[in-house]
Design an enzyme around this catalytic site. Structure first.
Site, PDB file in Angstrom:
ATOM      1  N   SER A  54       0.795  -1.237   0.000  1.00  0.00           N
ATOM      2  CA  SER A  54       0.000   0.000   0.000  1.00  0.00           C
ATOM      3  C   SER A  54       0.825   1.284   0.000  1.00  0.00           C
ATOM      4  CB  SER A  54      -0.952   0.025   1.194  1.00  0.00           C
ATOM      5  OG  SER A  54      -2.007  -0.849   0.958  1.00  0.00           O
ATOM      6  N   VAL A  76       1.129  -3.731   3.796  1.00  0.00           N
ATOM      7  CA  VAL A  76       1.115  -5.042   4.469  1.00  0.00           C
ATOM      8  C   VAL A  76       2.386  -5.864   4.220  1.00  0.00           C
ATOM      9  CG1 VAL A  76      -1.388  -5.338   4.744  1.00  0.00           C
ATOM     10  CG2 VAL A  76      -0.270  -6.123   2.642  1.00  0.00           C
ATOM     11  N   TYR A  91      -3.549  -2.690 -10.250  1.00  0.00           N
ATOM     12  CA  TYR A  91      -3.404  -2.418  -8.812  1.00  0.00           C
ATOM     13  C   TYR A  91      -2.500  -3.467  -8.130  1.00  0.00           C
ATOM     14  CZ  TYR A  91      -4.933  -2.383  -3.899  1.00  0.00           C
ATOM     15  OH  TYR A  91      -4.971  -2.391  -2.522  1.00  0.00           O
ATOM     16  N   TYR A 125      -4.790   3.633   8.145  1.00  0.00           N
ATOM     17  CA  TYR A 125      -6.151   3.092   8.268  1.00  0.00           C
ATOM     18  C   TYR A 125      -6.733   3.384   9.641  1.00  0.00           C
ATOM     19  CZ  TYR A 125      -3.701   0.740   4.566  1.00  0.00           C
ATOM     20  OH  TYR A 125      -2.905   0.488   3.496  1.00  0.00           O
ATOM     21  N   LYS A 180       0.376   3.256  -3.052  1.00  0.00           N
ATOM     22  CA  LYS A 180      -0.819   4.105  -3.244  1.00  0.00           C
ATOM     23  C   LYS A 180      -0.465   5.599  -3.204  1.00  0.00           C
ATOM     24  CE  LYS A 180      -3.821   0.602  -1.068  1.00  0.00           C
ATOM     25  NZ  LYS A 180      -4.477   0.206   0.197  1.00  0.00           N
TER      26      LYS A 180
HETATM   27  N1  GLN Z   1      -2.297  -5.231  -2.049  1.00  0.00           N
HETATM   28  C1  GLN Z   1      -2.825  -5.139  -0.712  1.00  0.00           C
HETATM   29  C2  GLN Z   1      -4.318  -5.333  -0.714  1.00  0.00           C
HETATM   30  O1  GLN Z   1      -4.970  -4.863  -1.581  1.00  0.00           O
HETATM   31  C3  GLN Z   1      -2.465  -3.831  -0.108  1.00  0.00           C
HETATM   32  C4  GLN Z   1      -2.995  -3.654   1.289  1.00  0.00           C
HETATM   33  C5  GLN Z   1      -2.056  -2.970   2.236  1.00  0.00           C
HETATM   34  O2  GLN Z   1      -0.842  -2.906   2.024  1.00  0.00           O
HETATM   35  N2  GLN Z   1      -2.603  -2.495   3.334  1.00  0.00           N
HETATM   36  O3  GLN Z   1      -4.891  -5.965   0.133  1.00  0.00           O
END
Ligand code: GLN
Length: 306
Positions: free
Chosen positions: A66, A259, A193, A241, A69
Site C-alpha cells: 500500500s 502489508v 493495482y 487506516y 498508493k
Molecule cells: N495489495 C494489498 C491489498 O490490496 C495492499 C494492502 C495494504 O498494504 N494495506 O490488500
C-alpha cells in the site's frame, strides 16, 4: 538533535527491534507474503542536506504494497487535480484497509485514496484508456526518478499470488463499478493495482523516493508544494487506516504503511524515512516499524506538532 548522532541512534533502534521477541504476524492472505521471515528490520533516513543514514537489512527488497498508493495518488493528482476528489474522499475511514461496509452506505465514493477501495479508484483514474503495461511503466518511472535508481521492479509472483486470492478486492471493485465509479473493467484495474502493490524496494530506495514529499532538493522537480502538502496531510490522517490516530499520537509525522511491513514517512523540510519489518500489528501496520519511528521521533524531537 545533531545529525552526527543519527548513525548511533539508528543502530540502537535496529538493536531494539531485534531484541524484541514480538515481531507481529506477516500478512497471510497473500500467499507469497506469508512465507517472509518476520524477524527482519531495516531503517533508512535521507536528510534534506543530502546526507543518508541506514541500519539493519537495508539491502533486502520487500513488497511495498500500500505504500505504492502514495505514488499513484501523486500521478492521479497531477493528471486530474482537484477533480479527483469527485471520485474519492479525504476523510479517515476508521475502518480496516479492505473494509466493504462503508462503501455501500456512502454510495461507492471511498473515504480516502489509501484504503483499498480508494486506491482502486485512483488506479482506474490513472489508467484512463491506457494499457496496464503503460500505466505500470509510468508508475515505475515516477518511482525510479524519485529514488534516482533504475533498479526498481515489480515482483510478478507476488502480483499473481494476490490476484489468485483477491476476492475481497474484486468485491470492492465490482461494487465500485455498479455505482459508476470504476470506468475500466474490474480485471484490468485490479491487474494494474496488484502489480503496483507488488513493486519491490529496499528501505534505502524507498527513503530516497520519499524525498519528493519532503520539501527542498529532489522534491520540487516531481510535484508542486501544494500537492506535497495535500499528500502529507492525507498520509497523516489516513496513512495507517484505523490505526492512523494512534500513529499520529505515537510518531507525530505523516507516514504510509503497507502489508509488506514497510512504512514511508516524512518530516517536512527535515528528512524522509523508510522503515521495514514484515510482522504486522492488528491493523495491518508494521509492528517493529512503528515502534522504531516512535523512538526516532522521541529521540530526535522530530514532529509536525511542536
Ligand atoms: N495489495 C494489498 C491489498 O490490496 C495492499 C494492502 C495494504 O498494504 N494495506 O490488500
Amino acid at each position: 538533535m545533531s545529525a552526527d548522532l543519527l548513525p548511533a541512534l539508528l543502530e540502537q533502534i535496529n538493536g531494539d527491534a531485534r531484541r524484541h521477541a514480538d515481531w507481529g504476524r506477516v500478512a497471510s492472505y497473500i500467499p507469497e507474503l506469508a512465507c517472509v521471515d518476520p524477524a527482519q528490520f531495516a531503517i533508512s533516513v535521507c536528510c534534506v542536506d543530502g546526507r543518508e543514514y541506514h541500519a539493519g537489512d537495508v539491502g533486502v527488497g520487500f513488497s511495498i504494497q500500500s505504500v505504492s498508493k502514495v505514488f499513484t495518488l501523486a500521478l492521479a493528482l497531477g493528471r486530474f487535480g482537484d477533480g479527483l476528489w469527485e471520485r474519492v474522499g479525504k476523510e479517515p475511514s476508521g475502518r480496516a484497509f479492505n473494509s466493504i461496509v462503508q462503501l455501500e452506505v456512502e454510495d461507492g465514493i471511498p473515504r480516502n485514496p489509501f484504503i483499498n477501495a480508494g486506491a482502486i479508484v485512483t488506479t482506474d483514474a490513472v489508467l484512463g484508456s491506457n494499457a496496464p503495461r503503460d500505466t505500470l511503466g509510468e508508475i515505475l518511472l515516477f518511482l525510479r526518478e524519485a529514488a534516482e535508481d533504475g533498479d526498481i521492479h515489480i515482483n510478478d509472483s507476488v502480483a499473481r499470488s494476490e490476484y489468485a486470492t483477491g476476492d475481497r478486492n474484486f468485491a470492492l471493485a465490482h461494487f465500485l463499478r455498479s455505482c459508476g465509479n470504476l470506468h475500466n473493467s474490474c480485471d484490468k484495474v485490479l491487474g494494474t493495482y496488484f502489480h503496483h502493490c507488488a513493486i519491490e524496494m529496499t528501505t534505502a530506495q524507498l527513503a530516497r523516493a520519499a524525498r519528493f514529499l519532503c520539501g527542498g532538493f529532489a522534491g520540487q522537480r516531481m510535484i508542486g508544494i501544494e500537492r506535497v502538502r495535500s499528500i502529507n496531510a492525507l498520509m497523516m490522517t489516513c496513512g495507517h487506516y484505523d490505526g492512523s490516530g494512534a500513529f499520529a499520537y505515537r510518531v507525530g509525522f505523516p507516514g504510509k504503511s503497507g502489508v509488506g511491513g514497510g512504512i514511508m514517512a516524512v518530516v517536512p523540510n527535515v528528512a524522509s524515512i523508510a522503515v521495514w519489518s514484515p510482522g504486522l500489528d492488528r491493523y495491518g501496520n508494521s509492528q517493529q516499524g512503528t515502534a522504531a519511528l516512535e523512538r526516532l521521533s522521541r529521540d530526535t524531537g522530530w514532529s509536525v506538532f511542536s
